[in-house]
Scaffold this motif. Structure first.
Motif, PDB file in Angstrom:
ATOM      1  N   ASP A  40       0.557  -1.199  -0.019  1.00  0.00           N
ATOM      2  CA  ASP A  40       0.018   0.161  -0.040  1.00  0.00           C
ATOM      3  C   ASP A  40       0.956   1.502  -0.259  1.00  0.00           C
ATOM      4  N   THR A  42       2.856   1.981   1.784  1.00  0.00           N
ATOM      5  CA  THR A  42       4.015   2.404   3.297  1.00  0.00           C
ATOM      6  C   THR A  42       5.197   2.562   3.495  1.00  0.00           C
ATOM      7  N   ALA A  44       7.859   4.335   4.677  1.00  0.00           N
ATOM      8  CA  ALA A  44       7.658   5.085   5.823  1.00  0.00           C
ATOM      9  C   ALA A  44       7.606   4.316   7.087  1.00  0.00           C
ATOM     10  N   GLY A  45       7.287   3.031   7.094  1.00  0.00           N
ATOM     11  CA  GLY A  45       7.379   1.977   7.779  1.00  0.00           C
ATOM     12  C   GLY A  45       8.120   1.473   8.413  1.00  0.00           C
ATOM     13  N   VAL A 104       5.105   9.001  11.273  1.00  0.00           N
ATOM     14  CA  VAL A 104       3.342   8.526  11.207  1.00  0.00           C
ATOM     15  C   VAL A 104       2.140   9.330  10.455  1.00  0.00           C
ATOM     16  N   THR A 135       2.875  10.965   6.881  1.00  0.00           N
ATOM     17  CA  THR A 135       3.332   9.545   5.530  1.00  0.00           C
ATOM     18  C   THR A 135       1.907   9.319   5.261  1.00  0.00           C
ATOM     19  N   ARG A 136       2.222   7.970   4.473  1.00  0.00           N
ATOM     20  CA  ARG A 136       1.163   7.197   4.281  1.00  0.00           C
ATOM     21  C   ARG A 136       0.805   6.449   5.689  1.00  0.00           C
ATOM     22  N   LEU A 137       1.592   6.133   6.546  1.00  0.00           N
ATOM     23  CA  LEU A 137       0.937   5.664   7.428  1.00  0.00           C
ATOM     24  C   LEU A 137      -0.604   6.142   8.682  1.00  0.00           C
ATOM     25  N   SER A 144      -2.744   4.346   7.399  1.00  0.00           N
ATOM     26  CA  SER A 144      -2.738   3.106   7.819  1.00  0.00           C
ATOM     27  C   SER A 144      -3.469   1.995   8.854  1.00  0.00           C
ATOM     28  N   THR A 158       0.761  -0.648  11.643  1.00  0.00           N
ATOM     29  CA  THR A 158       1.834   0.518  12.043  1.00  0.00           C
ATOM     30  C   THR A 158       2.369   0.309  12.909  1.00  0.00           C
ATOM     31  N   TYR A 199       4.698  -2.530  12.167  1.00  0.00           N
ATOM     32  CA  TYR A 199       6.006  -1.588  11.608  1.00  0.00           C
ATOM     33  C   TYR A 199       7.010  -1.987  12.042  1.00  0.00           C
TER      34      TYR A 199
END
Length: 311
Positions: free
Chosen positions: A73, A75, A78-79, A186, A189-191, A194, A199, A202
């Motif tokens: 997805d 992420t 960032a994860g 978190v 970003t795209r998190l 999520s 999250t 990760y």
């Protein structure tokens, strides 16, 4: 995954307040649990085991609820970054607790809301700080300076050296910075879109790998003595703190206004100091008590609810 809309978030009611006080007590006790286990489990190895156990529990929880953890997805980057920062936070906490007291660590670690407010102000649209928050940050940083001065003058409780105590205190502040940076990643970003389980997964899986590799590299991947206290402490850190309490916190965030919940964060260092004194026999000077009061005042100001509707 269910597409049922979540209820509108509202101000905390009595049930939410009780849960938040309970969570703050759980988080405040964490430093005591870590410090009491350092003699049996080396710090980095202890931290790596904690993340590993909690990651497995989150994986099982997500699987039971049908929450996808491995879907692409966008992420991943960032994860991974959030996981590395999460690992850095616990490196600082676990190593810092070998140099300073659990009481002092609790105060320095929970300066994180101040660093979070600064990070969100700079990197996330719509998170501009208000005047009261700027005042809170200045007050909190003044308290930190006073607490560091006390470390130089009063000395350490853990090592007998004021320099070592200040190093441990500094690691506590760095842990707060790493925690804040994780929150900013978190949120920025795209998190942010999520699931909470993904999250958290990760953060736990990446930190487990980083911490265990570091423990192996430094020759810390061993168990000195297996004691009931060490087993209970590790279970508490992994199951109660890293798994149950974080999921409860995320659940609260879906139903109550986040800014109103965050006000309770100042209770955590209060619990941490209290548990350190009562359970570990730690002591602190009047100077540090005054510095802690200044820090907590700053944290309360930073988390003061704004006029706009919270989310």
């Amino acid at each position: 995954m269910s597409t049922t809309a979540l209820p509108a978030r509202r101000a905390p009611d009595g049930f939410a307040v009780l849960l938040m006080v309970g969570l703050c007590a759980i988080w405040g006790f964490q430093q005591v649990a870590i410090k009491s286990t350092n003699a049996a489990l080396p710090p980095l190895f202890q931290a790596g085991l904690r993340s590993t156990i909690a990651a497995l529990l989150v994986w099982g929880w997500a699987r039971s609820r049908g929450t996808p953890l491995f879907r692409d997805d966008g992420t991943l980057a960032a994860g991974l970054l959030a996981g590395v920062l999460f690992a850095a936070e616990f490196v600082c906490i676990f190593l810092g607790l070998t140099l300073t007291s659990a009481s002092r660590m609790a105060v320095f670690l929970y300066t994180a809301p101040c660093f979070t407010a600064l990070g969100l102000h700079w990197f996330v649209d719509g998170e501009r700080m208000r005047r009261i928050q700027w005042i809170g940050i200045v007050v909190a940083f003044a308290g930190i300076a006073l607490a560091f001065a006390d470390g130089f003058l009063h000395g350490a409780t853990a090592s007998g050296s004021s320099l070592a105590a200040v190093a441990g205190d500094a690691l506590g502040v760095l842990a707060g910075v790493a925690w804040a940076a994780t929150t900013v990643v978190v949120r920025a970003t795209r998190l942010a879109q999520s699931s909470a389980s993904k999250t958290l997964f990760y953060q736990l899986t990446v930190s487990a790998v980083v911490l265990l590799v570091m423990a192996l590299a430094l020759g810390e991947a061993h168990v000195d003595t297996v004691t009931p206290l060490a087993v209970a402490s590790l279970a508490y850190q992994a199951v109660v703190v890293a798994f149950v309490s974080y999921l409860v916190w995320f659940w609260l965030l879906t139903r109550y206004v986040a800014s109103r919940l965050s006000v309770f964060s100042f209770l955590t260092p209060l619990f941490g100091v209290t548990f350190g004194v009562l359970l570990l026999g730690e002591s602190f000077s009047l100077r540090f008590l005054m510095a802690a009061a200044v820090v907590l005042t700053g944290i309360a100001l930073v988390n003061a609810p704004g006029k706009r509707a919270g989310a």
